[in-house]
Write a protein that holds these residues in place. Structure first.
Motif, PDB file in Angstrom:
ATOM      1  N   ASN A 204       7.667  -5.324 -13.402  1.00 35.27           N
ATOM      2  CA  ASN A 204       7.097  -6.312 -14.321  1.00 35.27           C
ATOM      3  C   ASN A 204       5.677  -6.672 -13.919  1.00 35.27           C
ATOM      4  O   ASN A 204       5.232  -6.404 -12.792  1.00 35.27           O
ATOM      5  CB  ASN A 204       7.991  -7.555 -14.412  1.00 35.27           C
ATOM      6  CG  ASN A 204       8.105  -8.305 -13.093  1.00 35.27           C
ATOM      7  OD1 ASN A 204       7.096  -8.639 -12.474  1.00 35.27           O
ATOM      8  ND2 ASN A 204       9.337  -8.582 -12.669  1.00 35.27           N
ATOM      9  N   LEU A 205       4.962  -7.272 -14.854  1.00 29.65           N
ATOM     10  CA  LEU A 205       3.541  -7.565 -14.653  1.00 29.65           C
ATOM     11  C   LEU A 205       3.311  -8.484 -13.467  1.00 29.65           C
ATOM     12  O   LEU A 205       2.367  -8.283 -12.686  1.00 29.65           O
ATOM     13  CB  LEU A 205       2.965  -8.195 -15.924  1.00 29.65           C
ATOM     14  CG  LEU A 205       1.474  -8.547 -15.885  1.00 29.65           C
ATOM     15  CD1 LEU A 205       0.641  -7.285 -15.652  1.00 29.65           C
ATOM     16  CD2 LEU A 205       1.049  -9.232 -17.185  1.00 29.65           C
ATOM     17  N   THR A 206       4.160  -9.471 -13.286  1.00 27.26           N
ATOM     18  CA  THR A 206       3.987 -10.416 -12.182  1.00 27.26           C
ATOM     19  C   THR A 206       4.046  -9.702 -10.831  1.00 27.26           C
ATOM     20  O   THR A 206       3.224  -9.948  -9.952  1.00 27.26           O
ATOM     21  CB  THR A 206       5.069 -11.508 -12.239  1.00 27.26           C
ATOM     22  OG1 THR A 206       4.960 -12.223 -13.474  1.00 27.26           O
ATOM     23  CG2 THR A 206       4.917 -12.481 -11.078  1.00 27.26           C
ATOM     24  N   ASP A 207       5.025  -8.809 -10.687  1.00 22.50           N
ATOM     25  CA  ASP A 207       5.162  -8.076  -9.427  1.00 22.50           C
ATOM     26  C   ASP A 207       4.009  -7.102  -9.224  1.00 22.50           C
ATOM     27  O   ASP A 207       3.550  -6.889  -8.095  1.00 22.50           O
ATOM     28  CB  ASP A 207       6.486  -7.329  -9.395  1.00 22.50           C
ATOM     29  CG  ASP A 207       7.678  -8.267  -9.230  1.00 22.50           C
ATOM     30  OD1 ASP A 207       7.455  -9.427  -8.827  1.00 22.50           O
ATOM     31  OD2 ASP A 207       8.812  -7.841  -9.506  1.00 22.50           O
ATOM     32  N   ALA A 208       3.522  -6.499 -10.304  1.00 23.61           N
ATOM     33  CA  ALA A 208       2.397  -5.568 -10.204  1.00 23.61           C
ATOM     34  C   ALA A 208       1.141  -6.294  -9.719  1.00 23.61           C
ATOM     35  O   ALA A 208       0.438  -5.822  -8.815  1.00 23.61           O
ATOM     36  CB  ALA A 208       2.137  -4.905 -11.554  1.00 23.61           C
ATOM     37  N   VAL A 209       0.883  -7.453 -10.307  1.00 27.15           N
ATOM     38  CA  VAL A 209      -0.283  -8.252  -9.896  1.00 27.15           C
ATOM     39  C   VAL A 209      -0.119  -8.707  -8.451  1.00 27.15           C
ATOM     40  O   VAL A 209      -1.071  -8.683  -7.655  1.00 27.15           O
ATOM     41  CB  VAL A 209      -0.469  -9.456 -10.840  1.00 27.15           C
ATOM     42  CG1 VAL A 209      -1.551 -10.392 -10.299  1.00 27.15           C
ATOM     43  CG2 VAL A 209      -0.842  -8.984 -12.236  1.00 27.15           C
ATOM     44  N   HIS A 210       1.097  -9.105  -8.101  1.00 29.24           N
ATOM     45  CA  HIS A 210       1.374  -9.533  -6.724  1.00 29.24           C
ATOM     46  C   HIS A 210       1.039  -8.421  -5.736  1.00 29.24           C
ATOM     47  O   HIS A 210       0.335  -8.647  -4.733  1.00 29.24           O
ATOM     48  CB  HIS A 210       2.844  -9.923  -6.599  1.00 29.24           C
ATOM     49  CG  HIS A 210       3.256 -10.268  -5.202  1.00 29.24           C
ATOM     50  ND1 HIS A 210       3.201 -11.558  -4.705  1.00 29.24           N
ATOM     51  CD2 HIS A 210       3.723  -9.490  -4.181  1.00 29.24           C
ATOM     52  CE1 HIS A 210       3.615 -11.557  -3.445  1.00 29.24           C
ATOM     53  NE2 HIS A 210       3.949 -10.313  -3.109  1.00 29.24           N
ATOM     54  N   ASN A 211       1.512  -7.211  -5.993  1.00 25.67           N
ATOM     55  CA  ASN A 211       1.264  -6.107  -5.070  1.00 25.67           C
ATOM     56  C   ASN A 211      -0.208  -5.730  -5.022  1.00 25.67           C
ATOM     57  O   ASN A 211      -0.743  -5.403  -3.953  1.00 25.67           O
ATOM     58  CB  ASN A 211       2.105  -4.883  -5.454  1.00 25.67           C
ATOM     59  CG  ASN A 211       3.325  -4.733  -4.570  1.00 25.67           C
ATOM     60  OD1 ASN A 211       3.951  -5.724  -4.203  1.00 25.67           O
ATOM     61  ND2 ASN A 211       3.661  -3.507  -4.213  1.00 25.67           N
ATOM     62  N   SER A 213      -2.779  -7.713  -5.487  1.00 22.32           N
ATOM     63  CA  SER A 213      -3.509  -8.726  -4.722  1.00 22.32           C
ATOM     64  C   SER A 213      -3.258  -8.565  -3.228  1.00 22.32           C
ATOM     65  O   SER A 213      -4.179  -8.720  -2.408  1.00 22.32           O
ATOM     66  CB  SER A 213      -3.114 -10.131  -5.180  1.00 22.32           C
ATOM     67  OG  SER A 213      -1.767 -10.430  -4.839  1.00 22.32           O
ATOM     68  N   ARG A 214      -2.036  -8.229  -2.840  1.00 25.19           N
ATOM     69  CA  ARG A 214      -1.722  -8.060  -1.414  1.00 25.19           C
ATOM     70  C   ARG A 214      -2.370  -6.813  -0.840  1.00 25.19           C
ATOM     71  O   ARG A 214      -2.778  -6.806   0.327  1.00 25.19           O
ATOM     72  CB  ARG A 214      -0.203  -8.008  -1.225  1.00 25.19           C
ATOM     73  CG  ARG A 214       0.452  -9.346  -0.957  1.00 25.19           C
ATOM     74  CD  ARG A 214       0.105 -10.397  -1.971  1.00 25.19           C
ATOM     75  NE  ARG A 214       0.674 -11.705  -1.663  1.00 25.19           N
ATOM     76  CZ  ARG A 214       0.535 -12.754  -2.467  1.00 25.19           C
ATOM     77  NH1 ARG A 214      -0.138 -12.648  -3.617  1.00 25.19           N
ATOM     78  NH2 ARG A 214       1.051 -13.931  -2.119  1.00 25.19           N
ATOM     79  N   THR A 215      -2.481  -5.753  -1.634  1.00 26.15           N
ATOM     80  CA  THR A 215      -3.179  -4.558  -1.164  1.00 26.15           C
ATOM     81  C   THR A 215      -4.647  -4.877  -0.891  1.00 26.15           C
ATOM     82  O   THR A 215      -5.216  -4.453   0.119  1.00 26.15           O
ATOM     83  CB  THR A 215      -3.074  -3.426  -2.201  1.00 26.15           C
ATOM     84  OG1 THR A 215      -1.692  -3.130  -2.434  1.00 26.15           O
ATOM     85  CG2 THR A 215      -3.773  -2.163  -1.710  1.00 26.15           C
ATOM     86  N   ALA A 216      -5.249  -5.645  -1.790  1.00 27.92           N
ATOM     87  CA  ALA A 216      -6.637  -6.066  -1.586  1.00 27.92           C
ATOM     88  C   ALA A 216      -6.762  -6.956  -0.349  1.00 27.92           C
ATOM     89  O   ALA A 216      -7.716  -6.833   0.434  1.00 27.92           O
ATOM     90  CB  ALA A 216      -7.149  -6.800  -2.821  1.00 27.92           C
TER      91      ALA A 216
END
Length: 316
Positions: A204-211, A213-216
């Motif tokens: 889902n979009l929330t998890d994609a954005v979460h990952n 941001s954490r990669t950055a």
């Protein structure tokens, strides 16, 4: 020009993903594979050292296959008879591959291909296309292990607008951290491909954005040596939970144990089952370090204890 008669290649082991950086982030380790190749009248392969009996010493070995591919890419259809020697010690990547699960495939592929290139006098373009990286990434399917195996250090791998695989270095605070690895006694998986099928095809979009941001955050933490940021990156939402749920019951306990013992960060190494912890403190002679910099030993003990509580035995 006379033919090159022998070559020796030394390639580092790697760990990949680093948590949320699935298929794009990789890190070279201070664990090495050494491969010697020389012209001979007949094919031969010798593997020496701990773990040698677990590795096929024939033409299906990835080192041999990659070497043959280098000859093929150079226009030589059939590789000449060669004698291969893989040197394995207690600190070698080959032991890591079968007992530390540190993705021998990239190191083997790089070692074999580079040896083959040298023996047949070939070169690889780097100005407009990183040819060697492209070959190894095609063999692996992704550049996260291939890039650090070739270039060392911490690497970001990606495909450019033309579809070519490229990489950039990420500054890494090598002199101020150590890596501690928990290694299960059992393999716990057949191969990397066996675990990729566990990863959801969509998130889902929330998890994609979460990952994302954490990669950055991970790249920023490494580049600026702000390791305190890494604790915000533990909640990976794409692949670690899915793999842990089915195959690796020790993962979450190991991460919790490592963090409680003073680690800055912990994650599943590549496709597992090894768990890697990043620990603050200088590298060097343990007896010369002040007590505050001896966190690695405490974290190692915590990893073993945590895994044991999940029914998994191993070493760190």
């Amino acid at each position: 020009m006379s033919q090159v008669q022998s070559v020796r290649v030394r390639v580092p082991a790697t760990t990949a993903n680093l948590g949320p950086g699935f298929d794009v982030l990789g890190l070279a380790l201070s664990i090495w594979m050494e491969v010697a190749v020389e012209r001979s009248e007949t094919f031969g392969m010798t593997i020496r050292g701990e773990g040698a009996s677990e590795i096929k010493a024939d033409k299906t070995n990835l080192i041999v296959e990659s070497c043959a591919l280098a000859f093929k890419h150079s226009g030589i259809t059939e590789m000449p008879p060669l004698k291969f020697t893989a040197i394995l010690t207690s600190h070698s990547v080959a032991v890591a591959a079968h007992r530390l699960q540190l993705l021998l495939s990239s190191a083997a592929a790089v070692a074999g291909y580079m040896a083959g290139m040298r023996l047949c006098g070939a070169t690889a373009k780097t100005a407009t296309r990183e040819a060697l990286l492209q070959v190894i990434s095609d063999l692996e399917g992704h550049p996260d292990n291939a890039a650090p195996a070739i270039y060392g250090g911490c690497r970001l791998g990606f495909k450019d607008s033309k579809g070519n695989t490229r990489t950039h270095a990420i500054p890494f605070p090598c002199g101020s951290v150590s890596l501690v690895l928990f290694v299960p006694d059992d393999k716990m998986k057949k191969n990397t491909h066996a675990t990729r099928g566990l990863i959801p095809s969509t998130i889902n979009l929330t998890d994609a954005v979460h990952n994302m941001s954490r990669t950055a955050m991970i790249t920023l933490a490494f580049a600026t040596n702000q390791l305190g940021m890494l604790s915000e990156c533990l909640d990976e939402r794409m692949h670690q939970k899915a793999r842990a749920r089915v195959l690796f019951p020790h993962l979450n306990k190991c991460i919790e144990g490592a963090m409680s013992a003073g680690a800055s960060y912990a994650f599943l190494s590549g496709a597992g089952p090894t768990v890697c912890a990043i620990v603050p403190g200088r590298n060097g002679e343990l007896q010369l370090q002040p007590p505050s910099e001896r966190t690695a030993e405490t974290v190692a003990t915590a990893l073993v204890t945590a895994a044991k509580s999940a029914g998994i035995y191993g070493r760190a």
